[in-house]
Write a protein that holds these residues in place. Structure first.
Motif, PDB file in Angstrom:
ATOM      1  N   UNK A  41       0.799  -1.237   0.000  1.00  0.00           N
ATOM      2  CA  UNK A  41       0.000   0.000   0.000  1.00  0.00           C
ATOM      3  C   UNK A  41       0.828   1.282   0.000  1.00  0.00           C
ATOM      4  N   UNK A  42       2.130   1.160   0.201  1.00  0.00           N
ATOM      5  CA  UNK A  42       2.969   2.361   0.249  1.00  0.00           C
ATOM      6  C   UNK A  42       4.074   2.332  -0.810  1.00  0.00           C
ATOM      7  N   UNK A  43       3.977   1.439  -1.787  1.00  0.00           N
ATOM      8  CA  UNK A  43       4.994   1.390  -2.836  1.00  0.00           C
ATOM      9  C   UNK A  43       4.986   2.691  -3.639  1.00  0.00           C
ATOM     10  N   UNK A  44       6.150   3.237  -3.826  1.00  0.00           N
ATOM     11  CA  UNK A  44       6.327   4.425  -4.658  1.00  0.00           C
ATOM     12  C   UNK A  44       6.644   3.955  -6.083  1.00  0.00           C
ATOM     13  N   UNK A  45       5.594   3.673  -6.836  1.00  0.00           N
ATOM     14  CA  UNK A  45       5.783   3.137  -8.186  1.00  0.00           C
ATOM     15  C   UNK A  45       6.429   4.166  -9.116  1.00  0.00           C
TER      16      UNK A  45
END
Length: 205
Positions: free
Chosen positions: A190-194
């Motif tokens: 939920x916090x991946x910086x794509x």
């Protein structure tokens, strides 16, 4: 980055990733664990001025060329700095979307869907025995793969470009989730910086 290495500030506050990653874990992880890797890396290089202008990547790629007494400290503490700087930059409050583009197309081409990729990297992370990392990496031709490293080892010595990494040392999650590594991985998604991952992929092409 080269000697003297410094602690890289987080691009967000310690509580910015809640409720997925708790503030106390982030504070200890960054200000204690990462600071220790930085300090110990500097200590290893202090008496070797001929290596002090080497970048962190050059040090990690040429461990066998370093004096024998600092090969292991640079591998462990230099790897700790490298891995954590990537890891912290690859998270953001609420995450950022994976947009249509080169990385998304490559993921779908390799695994069929982003969801299947996430399932596979979760499986890899769960299979790391003890402490280590799960990675999304690319080879020189842009082909993606999932890669695992123990301890603070990195993909640098095998010429793989890191795109996304997941810390599965217990200090990354134990305060909030104890031994529930799978729960932590599900929260991390939920916090991946794509956006940063896309930039890392492009940099390796």
């Amino acid at each position: 980055m080269h000697y003297k290495f410094q602690l890289t500030p987080l691009p967000y506050s310690y509580d910015a990733l809640e409720p997925f990653i708790d503030a106390k874990t982030m504070e200890i992880h960054h200000s204690k664990h990462l600071q220790t890797y930085v300090d110990n890396l500097n200590a290893a290089l202090e008496k070797y001025p001929e290596y002090q202008d080497w970048s962190l990547e050059k040090l990690l790629a040429n461990l066998d060329k370093l004096p024998a007494d600092i090969q292991t400290p640079v591998r462990n503490h230099g790897g700790g700095v490298y891995n954590h700087d990537l890891f912290f930059a690859l998270m953001s409050p609420g995450g950022t979307p994976l947009k249509d583009g080169a990385l998304k197309s490559a993921i779908e081409g390799e695994w069929g869907s982003v969801d299947e990729f996430l399932a596979q990297i979760k499986a890899a992370a769960l299979s790391v025995f003890g402490s280590g990392w799960a990675w999304l990496v690319s080879s020189a031709d842009g082909k993606l793969s999932i890669f695992k490293t123990p301890n603070q080892d990195t993909p640098v010595p095998v010429n793989l470009n890191p795109i996304l990494n997941l810390d599965v040392w217990e200090h990354a999650y134990y305060l909030l989730r104890q031994n529930r590594r799978a729960e932590y991985i599900d929260a991390w998604v939920n916090v991946i910086n794509w956006q940063q991952a896309e930039e890392n992929y492009a940099a390796g092409l």
